[in-house]
Enzyme design. Structure first.
Site, mmCIF file in Angstrom:
data_model
loop_
_atom_site.group_PDB
_atom_site.id
_atom_site.type_symbol
_atom_site.label_atom_id
_atom_site.label_comp_id
_atom_site.label_asym_id
_atom_site.label_seq_id
_atom_site.Cartn_x
_atom_site.Cartn_y
_atom_site.Cartn_z
ATOM 1 N N GLY A 1 -74.664 -37.914 58.714
ATOM 2 C CA GLY A 1 -73.382 -37.400 58.235
ATOM 3 C C GLY A 1 -73.576 -36.276 57.230
ATOM 4 C CE LYS B 1 -83.402 -39.739 62.185
ATOM 5 N NZ LYS B 1 -82.167 -40.458 62.509
ATOM 6 C CB VAL C 1 -86.813 -39.809 57.468
ATOM 7 C CG1 VAL C 1 -86.902 -41.256 57.941
ATOM 8 C CG2 VAL C 1 -87.870 -38.957 58.136
#
Ligand code: HSE
Length: 437
Positions: free
Chosen positions: A304, A207, A134
């Protein structure tokens, strides 16, 4: 000095490759911070020959993640494969069953099987760490589980999907269409392989399910979440929101109510001066409303390679130090089933955009239907300038924007169904919930 912690990594995509490079680059600092060295001794991926810019020569190669998970040469299994099913699930189960701690970034797996996996980890006295699942680099899991272990929580809400926030930001700032912005997000590599997972709100829901469990001590239950995505949002909504002092964000919200825990994901109007409204582009943020203290907001990169590897490495560091916390903050036997507050009973303000027939009596009809449901209006805006509030408006009709005071979801749905039957509007009404902040 204690012996090195031996780590096996399954999945060498963007995150796995950065993790391998980081462990090599940070070797000394990690040893100093954790009191022992961390070594990646084995890896597993689909292709052995793919160029990843990392040196894998000294690592044992596995083609099968389950075999890696069971390898007696590793202490920790890092799962970076993704997905709620196999091979990720089987490999994590195999690692835990063979007494190895697990670090995973896999939100789908945790949202679906989190409680079972936590119970398995508990029975084997090993760790199951998932900070990266998360908000990537935002340490939200640790904040809820450890940093605020002494607090009770009223509400947690956040921007948990970078792709959606990027799209809404570009639509608002550059007056671009939803479709153009989505294409751009895909080109930049923010979106999931199937972008509907992002834009329909499911990524945010997974999440949120994890955060709600940590905050409220409930069993992770994605099915308890009401989910709406952002694909119906138009530049007209964003302009209207701006004029009225709001921004539109895709939020995941978990809130304690007298009827139970309300968990919802939907486009949300937030006041422009709130902390969450300042978060633009691909950035994520979570606001925590804990009882008796002012809300706090954590903001940072939520996706990322580097951002995700940062969280994975912090979880490995805890295991190296011998720190083991119950995965969801308390023993699984003490996690309670979610008492789900029905969405129909949600209470709050609403933004409603209608395309109304430009005829005498239309406004009176709409007002009557709202009054029948006890809905009180904070503002009403009607404009003949279609460039302003709705380029899609046909001749003979006019966009009308209503902002309600707090009312219930049920009342809004009933009032709008009645307005629809009255044939004074065209198309479907746009409804965006307003979150107090
Ligand atoms: N597609 C996700 C996002 C990646 O846009 O935030 C991180 O889960």
């Amino acid at each position: 000095m204690a012996t090195a912690l031996k780590v096996g990594v399954a999945g060498l995509g963007t995150v796995g490759a950065v993790l391998v490079a980081q462990v090599a680059r940070q070797r000394e600092a990690l040893t100093a911070r954790c009191g022992r060295a961390i070594e990646i001794v084995a890896v597993c991926a689909r292709s052995r020959t793919k160029e990843r810019g990392i040196d894998l020569k000294k690592m044992k190669w596995f083609a099968d993640p389950v075999a890696l998970a069971r390898d007696p040469g590793i202490d920790v299994f890092v799962e970076l494969i993704g997905g709620a099913g196999n091979p990720a699930k089987g490999a994590v189960e195999a690692a835990l069953a063979s007494g190895k701690s697990v670090v995973t970034a896999n939100k789908a797996l945790l949202a679906r099987h989190g409680v079972k996996l936590a119970a398995l980890a508990e029975s084997k006295h090993v760790a199951l760490n998932f900070e990266a699942a998360v908000g990537a680099a935002i340490p939200i899991v640790k904040t809820l589980r450890e940093g605020m272990a002494g607090n009770s929580f009223d509400r947690i809400y956040g921007i948990l999907n970078g792709t959606c926030n990027y799209i809404l930001t570009r639509m608002e700032q550059d007056k671009m269409s939803f479709a153009e912005c989505l294409k751009e997000a895909q080109r930049l590599g923010y979106a999931e392989a199937d972008p509907s997972f992002d834009i329909d709100g499911h990524d945010t829901a997974q999440k949120l399910a994890i955060l709600a469990s940590l905050a409220f001590g409930t069993k992770v239950d994605q099915s308890a979440i009401y989910v709406e995505g952002i694909s119906s949002i138009t530049p007209a909504d964003l302009s209207a929101a701006d004029e009225l002092g709001y921004r539109v964000k895709l939020l995941g919200v978990a809130v304690k109510t007298p009827k139970g825990i309300e968990q919802r994901v939907h486009p949300t109007m937030v006041r422009k001066d709130s902390a969450i409204a300042q978060v633009m582009g691909v950035t994520n943020a979570v606001t925590i409303d804990a009882t008796d203290i002012n809300p706090l907001t954590l903001v940072g990169p939520g996706a990322g390679g580097a951002a995700t590897a940062s969280a994975v490495l912090s979880d490995i560091g805890d295991i190296a130090r011998g720190v083991r916390t119950a995965p969801f903050g308390r023993p699984t036997a003490r996690l309670v089933s979610v008492r789900k507050a029905p969405m129909q009973r949600h209470e709050g303000g609403y933004y409603i955009r209608l395309v109304a027939r430009d005829k005498p009596g239309t406004a009176a009809t709409i007002a009557k239907r709202l009054a029948e449901q006890d809905i009180s209006l904070e503002s009403i805006v009607q404009r003949h300038d279609p460039a302003h509030l709705g380029r899609d408006t046909k001749a003979g009709s006019v966009p009308v924007i209503l902002i309600t005071y707090a009312t219930s979801e049920d009342a809004v749905r009933k009032a709008l169904a009645a307005v629809g039957r009255d044939r004074v509007i065209s198309g479907r009404p746009q409804v965006i919930r307003i979150e107090k902040n």
